[in-house]
Scaffold this active site. Structure first.
Site, PDB file in Angstrom:
ATOM      1  CD  GLU A  11     -13.139  59.532  -3.786  1.00 53.86           C
ATOM      2  OE1 GLU A  11     -12.377  60.577  -3.491  1.00 53.86           O
ATOM      3  OE2 GLU A  11     -13.734  58.708  -3.169  1.00 53.86           O
ATOM      4  CB  CYS A  38      -9.746  61.419   0.091  1.00 54.40           C
ATOM      5  SG  CYS A  38      -8.573  62.595   1.454  1.00 54.40           S
ATOM      6  CD  GLU A  46     -10.103  62.292   4.405  1.00 50.14           C
ATOM      7  OE1 GLU A  46     -10.828  62.175   3.582  1.00 50.14           O
ATOM      8  OE2 GLU A  46      -9.135  62.101   4.821  1.00 50.14           O
ATOM      9  CE  LYS A  59      -6.394  46.242   8.735  1.00 52.52           C
ATOM     10  NZ  LYS A  59      -5.677  46.639   7.486  1.00 52.52           N
TER      11      LYS A  59
END
Length: 496
Positions: A398, A301, A267, A192
């Site tokens: 973040e 990331c 992750e 997906k």
């Protein structure tokens, strides 16, 4: 495809190979649409223009894809490593032959500069090449027996059907970094992709078909994240889930997988520190900071989220960084010389604004940028904040945007404490020349990845992954294959 990227010059011109633009999902070797006709539109973040639409599938279609992958698994898992490697090599070659089209498609739906997209295509393809080669090197062990008439052998076998859920910021590389080792190991895949960037994934499926990936081995579904995710995590046929995305979503998926005890690769989020010590080469540190912080408009990331600078070189570093950041060129990704594309959506712009507002209210100063760009839409000025403190949101969250907050520190111990003061532990960076300090700091940083005198660390040959709440498992390198294999112990008796 009346409004598609393969036909309209307004979207950046036609693709050389129009078949790479697909508005259908790929299940069991066939291109399918929703039975209800429901679709989801996909836009260009630089212009807001609708590029096309993809099927809005749900749990039933996901189950069909899982069952197709399950049917394909016995035959594919019995292929030799060399046979699987040959298919992955053809897939790699096709990606490189179509690098320009794949890059253009990526820039149109994701926004990053065309040069970065071309680089990502090469990076993504490298995982197919690497794991095709690793497929021939899935080694087991023999263990000295515990009794005279016993012999112990350890073998590794593919885990089975693998579910992959991938993000929008690297719409090809995050797929091949999962599908490459899974398929190389002998597993089958249901993918997906992110709703913002499905066309890159569907183009990859088109190339997989051409490469000779058998039907059912690689399936791509788009649609409801809740329905598709719910089926992928609850279906007992799925033996492993690999996800790249936020820690918040990762925790939900982990909880959902608990009922069937799936193997997990996660992750997740990061809060990367970038430490500049007083003996650092400041010009090199600035170059590394710009590469790490502003690549993909800060939407990676592993991008720098906090810049920690030793007090004695703080002002000099800030001045050099400001000069470099002022030279960046925000523009549509297809425009020559563009170095900064748009943010992915309006919510991303709002988050960047909120972090800057919070910081300035608490005493930070805007050295460069700080506002939406004159280009309008989702473009944002590359930004530097000074006099930032741990009390500000940019220290804890973040940002995922082009904002570099500069913190001061006095000692090595203070720098390490600041760097580790987060629940995240994905990537970290530092610049310095003292070899003793280099070793001390590298070992003390609580991160899965440490870049030392470099701001770019991603490669297919090294293990990528985090510690703490940044995830589980490793992707890339020889270690990346292990997450798709089960270890089986064989005990042979009656030999003496």
């Amino acid at each position: 495809m009346a409004n598609s990227v393969v036909q309209t010059a307004a979207s950046g011109g036609a693709l050389k190979d129009s078949r790479l633009f697909r508005e259908a999902c790929y299940i069991d070797g066939a291109w399918v649409t929703s039975a209800t006709g429901a679709t989801t539109k996909v836009d260009n973040p630089a212009t807001g223009e609708i590029l096309g639409s993809v099927p809005k599938l749900g749990a039933a279609e996901t189950r069909t894809a899982i069952e197709a992958a399950n049917r394909a698994f016995p035959a594919w898992s019995k292929k030799t490593g060399k046979e699987r490697a040959a298919v992955l090599r053809r897939w790699f070659d096709l990606m490189m032959e179509n690098q320009d089209d794949l890059a253009r498609l990526m820039t149109l739906e994701q926004g990053k500069p065309l040069s970065e997209s071309r680089g990502e295509v090469g990076y993504a393809a490298s995982f197919l090449e690497w794991f095709g080669e690793e497929a021939k090197r899935v080694y087991g062990d023999t263990i000295p027996g515990h009794q005279a008439d016993k012999r112990i052998v350890v073998i590794k076998q593919p885990i089975g059907v693998v579910a992959c859920i991938t993000p929008w910021n690297f719409p090809l590389a995050m797929i091949t970094r999962k599908a490459g080792p899974a398929i190389g190991a002998g597993c089958t895949v249901v993918l997906k992709p992110a709703g913002q960037t499905p066309f890159s994934a569907l183009a990859l499926a088109e190339l997989a078909e051409r490469a000779g990936v058998p039907r059912g081995v690689f399936n791509v579904i788009t649609g409801s994240a809740k329905e598709i995710g719910g089926e992928l995590t609850s279906n007992p046929i799925v033996k492993k889930l690999s996800f790249t995305g936020s820690t918040e979503v990762g925790k939900v998926l982990m909880e959902q997988c608990a009922a069937t005890i799936k193997k997990l690769s996660l992750e997740l989020g990061g809060n990367a520190p970038f430490i500049v010590f007083d003996d650092a080469d400041l010009d090199a540190a600035v170059e590394g900071a710009v590469a790490s912080k502003y690549r993909n408009t800060g939407q990676t990331c592993v991008c720098t989220n906090r810049v920690l600078v030793q007090e004695s070189v703080y002002d000099a570093f800030a001045e050099k960084l400001a000069k470099a950041v002022n030279a960046l060129k925000p523009a549509s990704g297809l425009e020559p010389g563009a170095t900064q594309g748009p943010l992915i959506d309006d919510a991303a712009v709002a988050k960047v604004e909120s972090h800057i507002e919070d910081a300035t209210k608490k005493g930070a100063k805007v050295l460069v940028g700080g506002k939406r760009h004159a280009l309008g839409g989702r473009f944002f000025q590359p930004t530097i904040l000074t006099d930032v403190t741990p009390a500000m949101a940019v220290a804890r969250e973040e940002t995922f945007g082009p904002v570099a907050p500069l913190f001061r520190f006095k000692t090595e111990a203070e720098a390490i404490a600041l760097a580790n003061d987060t629940e995240f532990g994905l990537a970290s960076y530092f610049y310095g020349k003292d070899i003793a300090r280099v070793w001390r700091v590298a070992e003390a940083l609580e991160y899965g990845i440490v870049g030392i005198n470099t701001g770019i660390i991603s490669t297919e040959v090294a293990p990528f992954g985090g510690v703490k709440e940044s995830g589980l498992g490793r992707e890339g390198s020889k270690y990346g294959m292990d997450d798709y294999l089960e270890i089986k112990y064989l005990c042979f008796g009656g030999i003496s």
